[in-house]
Every structure is written in C-alpha cells, then in structure tokens.
Motif scaffolding. Structure first.
Motif, PDB file in Angstrom:
ATOM      1  N   ARG A 119     -45.094  -2.967 -13.766  1.00 26.37           N
ATOM      2  CA  ARG A 119     -44.706  -1.576 -13.501  1.00 26.37           C
ATOM      3  C   ARG A 119     -45.083  -1.156 -12.080  1.00 26.37           C
ATOM      4  O   ARG A 119     -44.328  -0.447 -11.423  1.00 26.37           O
ATOM      5  N   ILE A 120     -46.226  -1.578 -11.603  1.00 27.75           N
ATOM      6  CA  ILE A 120     -46.650  -1.210 -10.248  1.00 27.75           C
ATOM      7  C   ILE A 120     -45.741  -1.866  -9.211  1.00 27.75           C
ATOM      8  O   ILE A 120     -45.354  -1.236  -8.226  1.00 27.75           O
ATOM      9  N   LEU A 121     -45.381  -3.123  -9.430  1.00 25.76           N
ATOM     10  CA  LEU A 121     -44.528  -3.824  -8.470  1.00 25.76           C
ATOM     11  C   LEU A 121     -43.090  -3.325  -8.490  1.00 25.76           C
ATOM     12  O   LEU A 121     -42.382  -3.435  -7.492  1.00 25.76           O
ATOM     13  N   LEU A 122     -42.635  -2.772  -9.586  1.00 23.75           N
ATOM     14  CA  LEU A 122     -41.283  -2.227  -9.658  1.00 23.75           C
ATOM     15  C   LEU A 122     -41.177  -0.815  -9.091  1.00 23.75           C
ATOM     16  O   LEU A 122     -40.065  -0.330  -8.851  1.00 23.75           O
ATOM     17  N   LEU A 123     -42.285  -0.165  -8.852  1.00 23.14           N
ATOM     18  CA  LEU A 123     -42.272   1.209  -8.362  1.00 23.14           C
ATOM     19  C   LEU A 123     -41.536   1.368  -7.025  1.00 23.14           C
ATOM     20  O   LEU A 123     -40.707   2.276  -6.892  1.00 23.14           O
ATOM     21  N   PRO A 124     -41.760   0.509  -6.010  1.00 20.09           N
ATOM     22  CA  PRO A 124     -40.994   0.677  -4.766  1.00 20.09           C
ATOM     23  C   PRO A 124     -39.488   0.544  -4.962  1.00 20.09           C
ATOM     24  O   PRO A 124     -38.707   1.244  -4.314  1.00 20.09           O
ATOM     25  N   LEU A 125     -39.064  -0.321  -5.849  1.00 20.04           N
ATOM     26  CA  LEU A 125     -37.638  -0.480  -6.115  1.00 20.04           C
ATOM     27  C   LEU A 125     -37.046   0.791  -6.726  1.00 20.04           C
ATOM     28  O   LEU A 125     -35.945   1.216  -6.356  1.00 20.04           O
ATOM     29  N   VAL A 126     -37.775   1.398  -7.608  1.00 20.36           N
ATOM     30  CA  VAL A 126     -37.320   2.644  -8.234  1.00 20.36           C
ATOM     31  C   VAL A 126     -37.242   3.758  -7.191  1.00 20.36           C
ATOM     32  O   VAL A 126     -36.253   4.490  -7.123  1.00 20.36           O
ATOM     33  N   VAL A 127     -38.251   3.862  -6.348  1.00 20.49           N
ATOM     34  CA  VAL A 127     -38.263   4.900  -5.314  1.00 20.49           C
ATOM     35  C   VAL A 127     -37.114   4.681  -4.337  1.00 20.49           C
ATOM     36  O   VAL A 127     -36.425   5.630  -3.946  1.00 20.49           O
ATOM     37  N   LEU A 128     -36.869   3.435  -3.945  1.00 20.92           N
ATOM     38  CA  LEU A 128     -35.775   3.126  -3.022  1.00 20.92           C
ATOM     39  C   LEU A 128     -34.422   3.487  -3.628  1.00 20.92           C
ATOM     40  O   LEU A 128     -33.578   4.094  -2.960  1.00 20.92           O
ATOM     41  N   SER A 129     -34.216   3.145  -4.871  1.00 13.83           N
ATOM     42  CA  SER A 129     -32.924   3.449  -5.490  1.00 13.83           C
ATOM     43  C   SER A 129     -32.717   4.956  -5.652  1.00 13.83           C
ATOM     44  O   SER A 129     -31.598   5.452  -5.449  1.00 13.83           O
ATOM     45  N   ILE A 130     -33.751   5.675  -5.973  1.00 12.75           N
ATOM     46  CA  ILE A 130     -33.625   7.134  -6.100  1.00 12.75           C
ATOM     47  C   ILE A 130     -33.336   7.765  -4.744  1.00 12.75           C
ATOM     48  O   ILE A 130     -32.445   8.613  -4.611  1.00 12.75           O
TER      49      ILE A 130
END
Length: 130
Positions: free
Chosen positions: A34-45
């Motif tokens: 979950r921590i490593l996926l956080l930048p990907l989520v922020v970038l897509s948003i």
C-alpha cells in the motif's frame, strides 16, 4: 481443570475469519504494498485533474504533457515549433528564451575563431564541443 475454571469458549467462524483478516491487513507485505502504490495513485489523480482542467481538448492536453520530455517528442507529435501559450510550449524547450520552443536547427555559436571551443545549446542545456 478445577471446578472454578470455566472452559475457554471455542471461537466462532466469524471470529476466526475476523482474526485471519486482521492478520492479513496488519502484515508487513500488505502495508508495504500500500505504501509503494501511494505515489502511483497520487500521480493518476493529479494527471486526471490536470486533463480535466486544461483549456485544451483531452488529446491535445496529453500531447502537451508528452512534449515536456523534449523537442524530439514535440516534433514527433507535430506541435513544433510551439509559441508561448500554445500546446507543446514548455520553457525548458525554449533554448534562447524568445517565446518559441523547439525551433528547427541546433544552435551553434559560430562567432568564435577556429580552433577554440564552441558551445551549443539544445533545449536550454549548454554543451561545450572541443
């Protein structure tokens, strides 16, 4: 077992399932994922917000973002030369600061005498040629 102790009740199926879920959610693998996926989520948003609020149509906005990588991509997308305020213009691609990005040609300083070092500027970066 003595007469005063009561037997420990066996956990119900619901309690066992809750314990398994709790163990899974609190596992190191789950938390790190979950921590490593956080930048990907922020970038897509942030990308979706930028595309929705851009003054250009969606396809042009995506091409404008892709042209940020350099003049070669801007020329490939057909956005070069780009004037300030138009799709494809980024200040980092404007080598001489005249408001036109990705002009054709490489800027070579020819004012220096032969045998000395010449500098060339490509996309705002200056290089020294021996």
């Amino acid at each position: 077992m003595t007469a005063t102790e009561t037997p420990k009740p066996r956990p119900t199926r619901r309690q066992r399932r809750a314990d398994r879920e709790r163990a899974k959610v609190l596992s190191l693998h789950f938390i790190l994922t979950r921590i490593l996926l956080l930048p990907l989520v922020v970038l897509s948003i942030s990308l979706s917000i930028y595309i929705r609020t851009s003054p250009f149509p969606m396809q042009v906005t995506i091409a404008h973002l892709m042209s940020m990588s350099g003049c070669r991509m801007t020329q490939h997308l057909g956005l070069a030369p780009a004037v300030k305020g138009a799709p494809g213009y980024h200040a980092r691609n404007d080598a001489n600061g005249n408001g036109v990005a990705c002009e054709t040609g490489v800027f070579v300083d020819t004012a220096q005498p032969a045998g000395s070092q010449s500098t060339r500027s490509v996309s705002g970066a200056k290089f020294v040629r021996p």
